[in-house]
Design an enzyme around this catalytic site. Structure first.
Site, PDB file in Angstrom:
ATOM      1  N   HIS A  55       0.837  -1.192   0.000  1.00  0.00           N
ATOM      2  CA  HIS A  55       0.000   0.000   0.000  1.00  0.00           C
ATOM      3  C   HIS A  55       0.879   1.251   0.000  1.00  0.00           C
ATOM      4  CE1 HIS A  55       0.407  -0.817   4.476  1.00  0.00           C
ATOM      5  NE2 HIS A  55       0.853   0.398   4.365  1.00  0.00           N
TER       6      HIS A  55
HETATM    7  P1  TYD Z   1      -1.923  -3.938   7.736  1.00  0.00           P
HETATM    8  O1  TYD Z   1      -1.985  -2.512   7.316  1.00  0.00           O
HETATM    9  O2  TYD Z   1      -2.620  -4.956   6.873  1.00  0.00           O
HETATM   10  O3  TYD Z   1      -0.413  -4.382   7.945  1.00  0.00           O
HETATM   11  P2  TYD Z   1       0.798  -4.416   6.878  1.00  0.00           P
HETATM   12  O4  TYD Z   1       0.832  -3.080   6.209  1.00  0.00           O
HETATM   13  O5  TYD Z   1       2.002  -4.674   7.688  1.00  0.00           O
HETATM   14  O6  TYD Z   1       0.579  -5.517   5.904  1.00  0.00           O
HETATM   15  O7  TYD Z   1      -2.499  -4.036   9.231  1.00  0.00           O
HETATM   16  C1  TYD Z   1      -2.858  -5.262   9.826  1.00  0.00           C
HETATM   17  C2  TYD Z   1      -4.024  -5.014  10.766  1.00  0.00           C
HETATM   18  O8  TYD Z   1      -3.645  -4.158  11.843  1.00  0.00           O
HETATM   19  C3  TYD Z   1      -5.190  -4.365  10.078  1.00  0.00           C
HETATM   20  O9  TYD Z   1      -6.384  -4.948  10.599  1.00  0.00           O
HETATM   21  C4  TYD Z   1      -5.111  -2.923  10.505  1.00  0.00           C
HETATM   22  C5  TYD Z   1      -4.470  -3.013  11.864  1.00  0.00           C
HETATM   23  N1  TYD Z   1      -3.642  -1.865  12.220  1.00  0.00           N
HETATM   24  C6  TYD Z   1      -4.010  -1.052  13.277  1.00  0.00           C
HETATM   25  O10 TYD Z   1      -5.060  -1.268  13.923  1.00  0.00           O
HETATM   26  N2  TYD Z   1      -3.198  -0.015  13.621  1.00  0.00           N
HETATM   27  C7  TYD Z   1      -2.056   0.248  12.956  1.00  0.00           C
HETATM   28  O11 TYD Z   1      -1.333   1.201  13.316  1.00  0.00           O
HETATM   29  C8  TYD Z   1      -1.676  -0.594  11.842  1.00  0.00           C
HETATM   30  C9  TYD Z   1      -0.421  -0.327  11.075  1.00  0.00           C
HETATM   31  C10 TYD Z   1      -2.506  -1.640  11.520  1.00  0.00           C
END
Ligand code: TYD
Length: 139
Positions: A55
């Site tokens: 992303h």
């Molecule tokens: P995600 O953005 O998919 O992680 P990555 O970019 O590492 O692949 O986030 C995983 C889960 O955690 C998703 O349900 C959103 C949640 N999340 C939060 O609640 N707070 C945060 O600061 C982050 C980064 C993710």
């Protein structure tokens, strides 16, 4: 227009305060890092073969520090893609807004810490690569 990535994304050295007991790194918002830190999160226990991230953000600035282990971070500004090996706890990788990023090849035990300029806000995410390309072309 997004500035193109340099040929080698800059890893910023972090000051290590070491003594005979070991090492310590302190990162202060607005001092050691050019934004106030609103949020810290860390990624660990990532299974082999998993790719995370995938992303970009409209407004969030982040610095990544691999505090243990190693992984590959791919940065993509829509023009150039670069792979960066994160394997040292004493360097940080800035990931600015509107940079598509992916994290992969996490070694067992790897902990990737992220310092972020804003609280979590799902509306700041661009999770579709073609939408990311469209967004940078219209800036
Ligand atoms: P995600 O953005 O998919 O992680 P990555 O970019 O590492 O692949 O986030 C995983 C889960 O955690 C998703 O349900 C959103 C949640 N999340 C939060 O609640 N707070 C945060 O600061 C982050 C980064 C993710």
């Amino acid at each position: 227009m997004t500035e193109p990535l340099t040929t080698s994304p800059a890893l910023v050295p972090l000051t290590v305060r070491g003594d005979d007991r070991g090492s310590l790194i302190a990162i202060e918002g607005g001092r050691d890092i050019p934004f106030e830190i609103a949020r810290v999160y860390y990624i660990f226990d990532t299974a082999p073969g998993v790719v995370r991230g995938l992303h970009a953000h409209y407004t969030l600035d982040q610095w990544l520090v691999c505090v243990n282990g190693h992984c590959i971070v791919t940065l993509d500004d829509g023009h150039i893609r670069r792979d960066v090996l994160m394997s040292q706890a004493n360097v940080a990788l800035p990931v600015g807004r509107m940079i598509w990023h992916e994290m992969r090849d996490f070694a067992p035990g790897t902990v990737l810490m992220v310092l972020a300029s804003e609280h979590y806000r799902e509306a700041d995410y661009i999770r579709d690569y073609n939408a990311f390309l469209s967004a940078i072309r219209t800036r």
